[in-house]
Design a protein around this motif. Structure first.
Motif, PDB file in Angstrom:
ATOM      1  N   ILE A  88      16.388 -23.488 -45.839  1.00 48.53           N
ATOM      2  CA  ILE A  88      16.021 -22.550 -44.967  1.00 48.53           C
ATOM      3  C   ILE A  88      14.500 -23.076 -44.750  1.00 48.53           C
ATOM      4  CG2 ILE A  88      15.033 -20.398 -44.647  1.00 48.53           C
ATOM      5  CD1 ILE A  88      17.795 -19.519 -45.113  1.00 48.53           C
ATOM      6  N   LEU A  89      13.931 -23.633 -45.757  1.00 53.86           N
ATOM      7  CA  LEU A  89      12.490 -24.253 -45.480  1.00 53.86           C
ATOM      8  C   LEU A  89      12.675 -25.500 -44.734  1.00 53.86           C
ATOM      9  CD1 LEU A  89       9.514 -24.146 -46.068  1.00 53.86           C
ATOM     10  CD2 LEU A  89      10.112 -25.421 -48.501  1.00 53.86           C
ATOM     11  N   LEU A  97      19.293 -27.422 -38.854  1.00 52.11           N
ATOM     12  CA  LEU A  97      20.086 -26.986 -40.225  1.00 52.11           C
ATOM     13  C   LEU A  97      20.909 -27.985 -40.911  1.00 52.11           C
ATOM     14  CD1 LEU A  97      20.981 -24.634 -42.135  1.00 52.11           C
ATOM     15  CD2 LEU A  97      22.877 -24.275 -40.265  1.00 52.11           C
ATOM     16  N   VAL A  98      20.475 -28.291 -42.053  1.00 49.52           N
ATOM     17  CA  VAL A  98      21.213 -29.406 -42.768  1.00 49.52           C
ATOM     18  C   VAL A  98      21.793 -29.121 -44.013  1.00 49.52           C
ATOM     19  CG1 VAL A  98      20.922 -31.841 -43.535  1.00 49.52           C
ATOM     20  CG2 VAL A  98      19.577 -31.268 -41.294  1.00 49.52           C
ATOM     21  N   LEU A  99      23.003 -29.118 -44.178  1.00 45.61           N
ATOM     22  CA  LEU A  99      23.569 -28.658 -45.560  1.00 45.61           C
ATOM     23  C   LEU A  99      24.395 -29.850 -46.196  1.00 45.61           C
ATOM     24  CD1 LEU A  99      25.305 -25.179 -44.106  1.00 45.61           C
ATOM     25  CD2 LEU A  99      23.115 -25.572 -45.192  1.00 45.61           C
ATOM     26  N   ASP A 100      24.135 -30.085 -47.484  1.00 46.51           N
ATOM     27  CA  ASP A 100      24.873 -31.097 -47.929  1.00 46.51           C
ATOM     28  C   ASP A 100      26.391 -30.501 -48.244  1.00 46.51           C
ATOM     29  OD1 ASP A 100      22.874 -32.952 -48.203  1.00 46.51           O
ATOM     30  OD2 ASP A 100      22.297 -32.500 -50.318  1.00 46.51           O
ATOM     31  N   LYS A 101      27.350 -31.478 -48.291  1.00 47.00           N
ATOM     32  CA  LYS A 101      28.756 -31.114 -48.626  1.00 47.00           C
ATOM     33  C   LYS A 101      29.012 -30.136 -49.559  1.00 47.00           C
ATOM     34  CE  LYS A 101      30.916 -35.257 -47.826  1.00 47.00           C
ATOM     35  NZ  LYS A 101      31.647 -36.388 -48.252  1.00 47.00           N
ATOM     36  N   ASP A 102      28.502 -30.359 -50.756  1.00 44.24           N
ATOM     37  CA  ASP A 102      28.515 -29.260 -51.862  1.00 44.24           C
ATOM     38  C   ASP A 102      28.121 -27.822 -51.707  1.00 44.24           C
ATOM     39  OD1 ASP A 102      29.542 -28.866 -54.563  1.00 44.24           O
ATOM     40  OD2 ASP A 102      27.499 -29.098 -55.238  1.00 44.24           O
ATOM     41  N   LEU A 109      23.411 -18.399 -45.919  1.00 41.05           N
ATOM     42  CA  LEU A 109      23.303 -17.291 -45.095  1.00 41.05           C
ATOM     43  C   LEU A 109      22.633 -15.977 -45.738  1.00 41.05           C
ATOM     44  CD1 LEU A 109      24.263 -15.761 -42.582  1.00 41.05           C
ATOM     45  CD2 LEU A 109      26.639 -15.586 -43.783  1.00 41.05           C
ATOM     46  N   GLU A 110      22.872 -15.898 -47.161  1.00 41.70           N
ATOM     47  CA  GLU A 110      22.158 -14.574 -47.660  1.00 41.70           C
ATOM     48  C   GLU A 110      20.756 -14.773 -47.666  1.00 41.70           C
ATOM     49  OE1 GLU A 110      23.670 -12.003 -48.771  1.00 41.70           O
ATOM     50  OE2 GLU A 110      25.491 -12.762 -48.292  1.00 41.70           O
ATOM     51  N   GLU A 111      20.434 -15.892 -47.738  1.00 43.99           N
ATOM     52  CA  GLU A 111      18.714 -15.961 -47.791  1.00 43.99           C
ATOM     53  C   GLU A 111      18.213 -15.895 -46.248  1.00 43.99           C
ATOM     54  OE1 GLU A 111      17.252 -16.192 -50.668  1.00 43.99           O
ATOM     55  OE2 GLU A 111      19.442 -15.957 -51.375  1.00 43.99           O
ATOM     56  N   ALA A 112      18.907 -16.491 -45.403  1.00 43.89           N
ATOM     57  CA  ALA A 112      18.585 -16.544 -43.848  1.00 43.89           C
ATOM     58  C   ALA A 112      18.513 -14.861 -43.560  1.00 43.89           C
ATOM     59  CB  ALA A 112      19.688 -17.114 -43.006  1.00 43.89           C
ATOM     60  N   VAL A 118      16.489 -15.076 -37.947  1.00 43.82           N
ATOM     61  CA  VAL A 118      17.510 -14.503 -37.077  1.00 43.82           C
ATOM     62  C   VAL A 118      18.554 -15.613 -36.485  1.00 43.82           C
ATOM     63  CG1 VAL A 118      17.937 -13.318 -34.999  1.00 43.82           C
ATOM     64  CG2 VAL A 118      16.391 -12.383 -36.427  1.00 43.82           C
ATOM     65  N   SER A 119      17.435 -16.720 -35.905  1.00 43.85           N
ATOM     66  CA  SER A 119      17.978 -18.044 -35.381  1.00 43.85           C
ATOM     67  C   SER A 119      19.121 -18.653 -36.032  1.00 43.85           C
ATOM     68  CB  SER A 119      16.968 -18.606 -34.766  1.00 43.85           C
ATOM     69  OG  SER A 119      16.201 -19.251 -35.841  1.00 43.85           O
ATOM     70  N   LEU A 120      18.965 -18.507 -37.492  1.00 49.21           N
ATOM     71  CA  LEU A 120      19.869 -19.176 -38.400  1.00 49.21           C
ATOM     72  C   LEU A 120      21.088 -18.309 -38.710  1.00 49.21           C
ATOM     73  CD1 LEU A 120      17.965 -21.205 -41.277  1.00 49.21           C
ATOM     74  CD2 LEU A 120      19.227 -21.893 -39.600  1.00 49.21           C
ATOM     75  N   VAL A 121      20.982 -16.957 -38.872  1.00 45.23           N
ATOM     76  CA  VAL A 121      21.833 -16.026 -39.349  1.00 45.23           C
ATOM     77  C   VAL A 121      23.223 -16.322 -38.595  1.00 45.23           C
ATOM     78  CG1 VAL A 121      22.788 -13.743 -39.422  1.00 45.23           C
ATOM     79  CG2 VAL A 121      20.261 -14.455 -40.166  1.00 45.23           C
ATOM     80  N   GLU A 122      23.096 -16.262 -37.034  1.00 44.46           N
ATOM     81  CA  GLU A 122      24.239 -16.564 -36.457  1.00 44.46           C
ATOM     82  C   GLU A 122      24.927 -17.779 -36.686  1.00 44.46           C
ATOM     83  OE1 GLU A 122      25.653 -15.513 -31.636  1.00 44.46           O
ATOM     84  OE2 GLU A 122      23.682 -14.955 -32.404  1.00 44.46           O
ATOM     85  N   ARG A 123      24.296 -18.977 -36.745  1.00 43.48           N
ATOM     86  CA  ARG A 123      24.769 -20.336 -36.879  1.00 43.48           C
ATOM     87  C   ARG A 123      25.204 -20.408 -38.103  1.00 43.48           C
ATOM     88  NH1 ARG A 123      20.395 -24.732 -35.552  1.00 43.48           N
ATOM     89  NH2 ARG A 123      22.085 -26.088 -36.033  1.00 43.48           N
TER      90      ARG A 123
END
Lengths: 141, 141, 141, 141, 141
Positions: A88-89, A97-102, A109-112, A118-123
């Motif tokens: 998120i930060l 939005l960058v997520l590692d594989k693991d 999503l819970e944190e967003a 809002v712009s992250l929740v849907e994604r």
């Protein structure tokens, strides 16, 4: 504070706080669930100004009210997951939005949702659906 | 400094700072988003001297101006992701781009762009493309 | 040191340093790129005595010369990757090369080369080749 | 200790140490290779009393002899891998061997052997064999 | 405490502790196996009030009795695995069980059992069964 009384001695960073004035370049340390994140007020408030996170650190009364919870090092206390706050930060820093594989996107999503980004929740809801195998759409992740 | 006056007690490392002079072997601690990296001025400035990161720590006015933001331990504050900065710093140390399987190259690419490490940006753009499955070239990573 | 002058107060470990004498059971803390590793002189010098790492901590002039770079906690500063140094140190402890699935062996190879752990370099070169898929032998890892 | 002489000021935890007496509920901090683990004497000594680890912290002379190596925070120094010690400590806590997917069981096996946790050694040797692909039984892991 | 006697100086967080009174918004730091988690009393006690964890921090005698074990920083000592406690704490924060791909659910299950989080135990038992390949239902995980 009375005159002469000592100010909090735990100001973590920077000269901009010396005057007691806030600016967009204020350095801020967050204690998220026991893990420390150092960032700037600008990062927290610019990308999505109406989010709860931005309002927490906005230069107004709401922000000030919340600010009372700092730990002994002067970091602002947030009772959330550091692991899933990190993406998120990063998103607030550079807009991706960058997520590692693991990393389980459900956690991010819970944190967003909590911080009202809002712009992250849907994604993230889309990412959660995509990563779930078709035959395993049970609520347990 | 007057004789007897206390020097900053937060000098993190090394004897080279005792004289107040900078050298290529200065030890430098970076506080990247709350995580500490210890390295040398030489590592930050030699491999790609025209990068923003190198100029931040160059022994000139631009470098000095930026240096004002240090945390209470004397580490230079950088509002970026520590997780994805790590491969960048390793690259500056030995010239190889090394990514663990779990690491999303998109995250490292964002840092390479921010710090202006031109030689890495193009390579990372290729890695990002390679790792993306053909049927999943959506912008969300 | 003049008599009565205070010695460095940051000696991290052990009573063996009290006398100013070194022994194989000296505890040593390394600050590798910002991460702390605690080990013994024996571990660093026994397994591969002719490596650069062993010579850094050998009880002779070369070792003493290098020893000048310690951080404020008394840890010896090394400008390398902590993530990839870890398997090297474990190898020196028990003689086995152990890599987690996620760890890129190329990163460990760079450290083995830097520290001159000859017996590991060749093995790691083999691991790097083995892990590379046949159709992806590009230099980017 | 003479009367009035200061005791070690680095007692990390708990009131049970105040009297200078040891009990099974003593809190103990281990500095394993630079990483801190907090546990109790009971956990270290109950599950497998004849292991070297248990004897290190047994309330007898052998234990006391070993106890001389503590770091400046009062943690007991152990020159081993923290990453692979963690599953060992969890096993001593609840009796189950739990490994994450990414963790190389060979690393945990080395620690089980070092600490003499006999009941784990055989199990881990089996896990190592199971995880090794049939066509890759080379000694390098 | 007698008047004038020094209170513990290690109160980690917040003004609510200044009066010596507990409230649901008390900030609490847990030292779980050497790793620090910061949370609130409310998080620990609200979601599953009859769990052992909730009762540990309930504002009654049982809670107070247990509270005597704090480390030198004022954090409450718990002799369990930090790695596998983390998803438990996140569950108490937002009600979702979120596990990363690499995390062994068996480890989280052990913690859920220890802390008596009944609502999680059954779900985790299901996850453990699901993740186990059909031909590998041996007790070793």
């Amino acid at each position: 504070l009375q005159r002469g009384q000592k100010r909090l001695s735990f100001v973590t960073c920077g000269s901009s706080t010396d005057t007691g004035q806030k600016s967009d370049t204020d350095w801020i340390t967050l204690n998220v669930g026991g893990h420390f994140f150092t960032t700037t007020r600008s990062t927290l408030t610019t990308k999505e100004p109406s989010s709860m996170l931005a309002r927490m650190f906005a230069d107004d009364d709401a922000g000030l009210a919340w600010h009372s919870s700092v730990d002994s090092s002067g970091a602002f206390l947030i009772d959330r997951s550091p692991r899933y706050f990190e993406p998120i930060l990063n998103y607030l820093r550079h807009g991706e939005l960058v997520l590692d594989k693991d990393t389980n996107p459900q956690g991010v999503l819970e944190e967003a949702r909590f911080f009202g980004i809002v712009s992250l929740v849907e994604r993230l809801e889309d990412v959660v659906k995509e990563r779930q195998p078709p035959d395993d759409r049970a609520p347990i992740t």
